[in-house]
Design a protein around this motif. Structure first.
Motif, PDB file in Angstrom:
ATOM      1  N   ILE A 111     -38.193  23.888  -8.931  1.00  0.00           N
ATOM      2  CA  ILE A 111     -37.503  22.597  -8.902  1.00  0.00           C
ATOM      3  C   ILE A 111     -37.693  21.856 -10.228  1.00  0.00           C
ATOM      4  CG2 ILE A 111     -37.477  20.295  -7.858  1.00  0.00           C
ATOM      5  CD1 ILE A 111     -36.101  22.432  -6.179  1.00  0.00           C
ATOM      6  N   ILE A 112     -38.907  21.855 -10.737  1.00  0.00           N
ATOM      7  CA  ILE A 112     -39.196  21.156 -12.000  1.00  0.00           C
ATOM      8  C   ILE A 112     -38.448  21.797 -13.159  1.00  0.00           C
ATOM      9  CG2 ILE A 112     -41.009  20.653 -13.696  1.00  0.00           C
ATOM     10  CD1 ILE A 112     -42.937  20.324 -11.323  1.00  0.00           C
ATOM     11  N   TYR A 113     -38.439  23.131 -13.225  1.00  0.00           N
ATOM     12  CA  TYR A 113     -37.721  23.822 -14.303  1.00  0.00           C
ATOM     13  C   TYR A 113     -36.211  23.565 -14.213  1.00  0.00           C
ATOM     14  CZ  TYR A 113     -41.912  26.454 -15.625  1.00  0.00           C
ATOM     15  OH  TYR A 113     -43.165  26.795 -16.066  1.00  0.00           O
ATOM     16  N   LEU A 114     -35.676  23.617 -12.994  1.00  0.00           N
ATOM     17  CA  LEU A 114     -34.245  23.381 -12.796  1.00  0.00           C
ATOM     18  C   LEU A 114     -33.886  21.946 -13.152  1.00  0.00           C
ATOM     19  CD1 LEU A 114     -31.508  24.451 -11.786  1.00  0.00           C
ATOM     20  CD2 LEU A 114     -32.177  23.740  -9.478  1.00  0.00           C
ATOM     21  N   PHE A 115     -34.707  21.016 -12.700  1.00  0.00           N
ATOM     22  CA  PHE A 115     -34.506  19.597 -12.975  1.00  0.00           C
ATOM     23  C   PHE A 115     -34.519  19.345 -14.481  1.00  0.00           C
ATOM     24  CE2 PHE A 115     -36.318  15.162 -12.981  1.00  0.00           C
ATOM     25  CZ  PHE A 115     -35.205  14.543 -12.439  1.00  0.00           C
ATOM     26  N   SER A 116     -35.437  19.976 -15.181  1.00  0.00           N
ATOM     27  CA  SER A 116     -35.561  19.796 -16.631  1.00  0.00           C
ATOM     28  C   SER A 116     -34.347  20.357 -17.360  1.00  0.00           C
ATOM     29  CB  SER A 116     -36.833  20.474 -17.141  1.00  0.00           C
ATOM     30  OG  SER A 116     -37.970  19.945 -16.510  1.00  0.00           O
ATOM     31  N   PHE A 117     -33.859  21.508 -16.910  1.00  0.00           N
ATOM     32  CA  PHE A 117     -32.674  22.122 -17.531  1.00  0.00           C
ATOM     33  C   PHE A 117     -31.460  21.205 -17.385  1.00  0.00           C
ATOM     34  CE2 PHE A 117     -28.783  24.653 -17.097  1.00  0.00           C
ATOM     35  CZ  PHE A 117     -28.766  25.300 -18.327  1.00  0.00           C
ATOM     36  N   ILE A 118     -31.265  20.662 -16.194  1.00  0.00           N
ATOM     37  CA  ILE A 118     -30.118  19.781 -15.937  1.00  0.00           C
ATOM     38  C   ILE A 118     -30.197  18.523 -16.793  1.00  0.00           C
ATOM     39  CG2 ILE A 118     -28.994  18.335 -14.197  1.00  0.00           C
ATOM     40  CD1 ILE A 118     -29.824  20.455 -12.110  1.00  0.00           C
ATOM     41  N   LEU A 119     -31.391  17.942 -16.862  1.00  0.00           N
ATOM     42  CA  LEU A 119     -31.569  16.712 -17.639  1.00  0.00           C
ATOM     43  C   LEU A 119     -31.384  16.950 -19.131  1.00  0.00           C
ATOM     44  CD1 LEU A 119     -34.637  15.156 -15.796  1.00  0.00           C
ATOM     45  CD2 LEU A 119     -32.268  14.402 -15.685  1.00  0.00           C
ATOM     46  N   THR A 120     -31.858  18.098 -19.610  1.00  0.00           N
ATOM     47  CA  THR A 120     -31.690  18.427 -21.029  1.00  0.00           C
ATOM     48  C   THR A 120     -30.207  18.584 -21.361  1.00  0.00           C
ATOM     49  OG1 THR A 120     -33.842  19.539 -21.090  1.00  0.00           O
ATOM     50  CG2 THR A 120     -32.276  20.068 -22.845  1.00  0.00           C
ATOM     51  N   ALA A 121     -29.466  19.259 -20.481  1.00  0.00           N
ATOM     52  CA  ALA A 121     -28.028  19.422 -20.699  1.00  0.00           C
ATOM     53  C   ALA A 121     -27.320  18.068 -20.678  1.00  0.00           C
ATOM     54  CB  ALA A 121     -27.448  20.337 -19.616  1.00  0.00           C
ATOM     55  N   ARG A 122     -27.798  17.180 -19.823  1.00  0.00           N
ATOM     56  CA  ARG A 122     -27.181  15.852 -19.710  1.00  0.00           C
ATOM     57  C   ARG A 122     -27.366  15.024 -20.987  1.00  0.00           C
ATOM     58  NH1 ARG A 122     -25.262  12.122 -16.206  1.00  0.00           N
ATOM     59  NH2 ARG A 122     -25.938   9.964 -16.465  1.00  0.00           N
ATOM     60  N   ILE A 123     -28.467  15.265 -21.715  1.00  0.00           N
ATOM     61  CA  ILE A 123     -28.731  14.519 -22.942  1.00  0.00           C
ATOM     62  C   ILE A 123     -27.583  14.669 -23.938  1.00  0.00           C
ATOM     63  CG2 ILE A 123     -30.207  14.464 -25.006  1.00  0.00           C
ATOM     64  CD1 ILE A 123     -31.365  13.060 -22.540  1.00  0.00           C
ATOM     65  N   PHE A 124     -26.944  15.838 -23.950  1.00  0.00           N
ATOM     66  CA  PHE A 124     -25.854  16.077 -24.892  1.00  0.00           C
ATOM     67  C   PHE A 124     -24.573  15.355 -24.471  1.00  0.00           C
ATOM     68  CE2 PHE A 124     -28.811  19.519 -25.640  1.00  0.00           C
ATOM     69  CZ  PHE A 124     -28.844  19.573 -27.016  1.00  0.00           C
ATOM     70  N   ILE A 125     -24.571  14.820 -23.239  1.00  0.00           N
ATOM     71  CA  ILE A 125     -23.431  14.040 -22.756  1.00  0.00           C
ATOM     72  C   ILE A 125     -23.704  12.547 -22.890  1.00  0.00           C
ATOM     73  CG2 ILE A 125     -21.975  13.535 -20.750  1.00  0.00           C
ATOM     74  CD1 ILE A 125     -22.683  16.343 -19.715  1.00  0.00           C
ATOM     75  N   ASN A 126     -24.909  12.156 -22.509  1.00  0.00           N
ATOM     76  CA  ASN A 126     -25.293  10.744 -22.547  1.00  0.00           C
ATOM     77  C   ASN A 126     -26.762  10.638 -22.954  1.00  0.00           C
ATOM     78  OD1 ASN A 126     -25.878   8.050 -22.099  1.00  0.00           O
ATOM     79  ND2 ASN A 126     -24.854   7.928 -20.117  1.00  0.00           N
ATOM     80  N   ASP A 127     -27.010  10.189 -24.175  1.00  0.00           N
ATOM     81  CA  ASP A 127     -28.381  10.147 -24.688  1.00  0.00           C
ATOM     82  C   ASP A 127     -28.947   8.731 -24.777  1.00  0.00           C
ATOM     83  OD1 ASP A 127     -26.939   9.147 -26.777  1.00  0.00           O
ATOM     84  OD2 ASP A 127     -27.620  10.601 -28.265  1.00  0.00           O
ATOM     85  N   LYS A 128     -28.459   7.836 -23.927  1.00  0.00           N
ATOM     86  CA  LYS A 128     -28.976   6.469 -23.924  1.00  0.00           C
ATOM     87  C   LYS A 128     -30.408   6.445 -23.400  1.00  0.00           C
ATOM     88  CE  LYS A 128     -24.520   4.121 -23.455  1.00  0.00           C
ATOM     89  NZ  LYS A 128     -23.704   3.194 -22.633  1.00  0.00           N
ATOM     90  N   ILE A 129     -31.204   5.507 -23.924  1.00  0.00           N
ATOM     91  CA  ILE A 129     -32.622   5.411 -23.586  1.00  0.00           C
ATOM     92  C   ILE A 129     -32.834   5.146 -22.104  1.00  0.00           C
ATOM     93  CG2 ILE A 129     -32.694   2.940 -24.088  1.00  0.00           C
ATOM     94  CD1 ILE A 129     -35.515   5.530 -24.653  1.00  0.00           C
ATOM     95  N   ILE A 130     -31.871   4.496 -21.453  1.00  0.00           N
ATOM     96  CA  ILE A 130     -32.013   4.190 -20.028  1.00  0.00           C
ATOM     97  C   ILE A 130     -32.156   5.460 -19.200  1.00  0.00           C
ATOM     98  CG2 ILE A 130     -29.522   4.141 -19.633  1.00  0.00           C
ATOM     99  CD1 ILE A 130     -32.205   1.911 -17.941  1.00  0.00           C
ATOM    100  N   ASN A 131     -31.556   6.559 -19.661  1.00  0.00           N
ATOM    101  CA  ASN A 131     -31.665   7.831 -18.945  1.00  0.00           C
ATOM    102  C   ASN A 131     -33.098   8.348 -18.966  1.00  0.00           C
ATOM    103  OD1 ASN A 131     -28.906   8.168 -18.180  1.00  0.00           O
ATOM    104  ND2 ASN A 131     -28.423   8.688 -20.283  1.00  0.00           N
ATOM    105  N   ALA A 132     -33.787   8.165 -20.092  1.00  0.00           N
ATOM    106  CA  ALA A 132     -35.186   8.577 -20.183  1.00  0.00           C
ATOM    107  C   ALA A 132     -36.052   7.724 -19.264  1.00  0.00           C
ATOM    108  CB  ALA A 132     -35.672   8.463 -21.619  1.00  0.00           C
ATOM    109  N   VAL A 133     -35.738   6.436 -19.216  1.00  0.00           N
ATOM    110  CA  VAL A 133     -36.495   5.518 -18.359  1.00  0.00           C
ATOM    111  C   VAL A 133     -36.315   5.888 -16.889  1.00  0.00           C
ATOM    112  CG1 VAL A 133     -36.711   3.118 -17.595  1.00  0.00           C
ATOM    113  CG2 VAL A 133     -36.387   3.636 -20.026  1.00  0.00           C
ATOM    114  N   LEU A 134     -35.091   6.205 -16.507  1.00  0.00           N
ATOM    115  CA  LEU A 134     -34.802   6.569 -15.109  1.00  0.00           C
ATOM    116  C   LEU A 134     -35.484   7.877 -14.717  1.00  0.00           C
ATOM    117  CD1 LEU A 134     -31.010   5.615 -14.908  1.00  0.00           C
ATOM    118  CD2 LEU A 134     -32.958   4.396 -13.897  1.00  0.00           C
ATOM    119  N   ILE A 135     -35.793   8.707 -15.692  1.00  0.00           N
ATOM    120  CA  ILE A 135     -36.525   9.948 -15.440  1.00  0.00           C
ATOM    121  C   ILE A 135     -38.024   9.671 -15.384  1.00  0.00           C
ATOM    122  CG2 ILE A 135     -37.113  12.223 -16.375  1.00  0.00           C
ATOM    123  CD1 ILE A 135     -34.334  12.060 -17.841  1.00  0.00           C
TER     124      ILE A 135
END
Length: 213
Positions: A111-135
């Motif tokens: 779950i952690i590896y899958l979650f990390s892969f999805i979030l990393t891919a999302r960074i290339f779509i939306n790299d706003k700091i709020i996304n890091a905070v929500l994580i």
């Protein structure tokens, strides 16, 4: 020629975080070599991720805002480092709190590896700091609850130290969200970085004491 920006304090505090992160990662890696405990390995990687993230964050803040493409690339790397730090922190905690040979342990790893892969891919779509905070906030909350439980039920003082370190870091991040600043050369990022350094130290002290489940 690339012109430096007017954020010298932010660059300096980012570099301080980076150097201290590398120091903590190296110390915990040596500890892992002696103990072979996953909790030490992943806390080492946690500090390494913070160190890399802060280093590229320093470069991001050092470069003039006119160089948008360069800064965009550096910011994405910084954000990926943040995600990796969350992933490794969670991995360290499951080594600490769950039997390694259990199916639930393996399930959480996936779950952690899958979650990390999805979030990393999302960074290339939306790299706003709020996304890091929500994580970071929900992940830190989970870790804090586990640490408080361990302290209250098993008198594990190291767990309490990790909780306090994360709490200090979260408190510091409130300055980023509210954008409270004291001076143009000591802004919300700089205030957060000071709290982050203190939090890192307390987490480091706790992480060298805890052991695998």
């Amino acid at each position: 020629m690339i012109k430096l920006s007017n954020e010298p304090t932010t660059v300096f505090t980012d570099l301080a975080i980076s150097f201290f992160g590398f120091y903590c990662a190296n110390a915990l890696q040596h500890l892992f070599n002696a103990t072979l405990m996953g909790v030490h390995k992943y806390f080492s990687l946690y500090f390494l991720a913070i160190a890399f993230s802060a280093f590229f964050g320093a470069l991001y803040h050092a470069i003039d805002p006119r160089y948008r493409n360069v800064r965009s690339g550096l910011w994405k790397i910084t954000m990926i480092g943040m995600i990796f730090s969350v992933m490794t922190m969670l991995m360290a905690i499951i080594f600490y709190s769950i039997p390694i040979k259990s199916n639930f342990f393996k399930f959480l790893q996936i779950i952690i590896y899958l979650f990390s892969f999805i979030l990393t891919a999302r960074i290339f779509i939306n790299d706003k700091i709020i996304n890091a905070v929500l994580i970071y906030f929900p992940s830190s909350f989970i870790v804090c609850m586990i640490m408080i439980y361990s302290w209250m039920n098993y008198s594990d003082f190291a767990a309490l130290q990790i909780f306090i370190g994360i709490f200090i870091t979260l408190f510091g991040s409130s300055f980023v969200m509210t954008r409270i600043s004291f001076h143009k050369h000591f802004n919300h990022n700089d205030i957060f970085h000071i709290f982050q350094l203190i939090g890192m130290y307390v987490i480091f002290v706790g992480s060298i004491k805890i052991i695998d489940y």
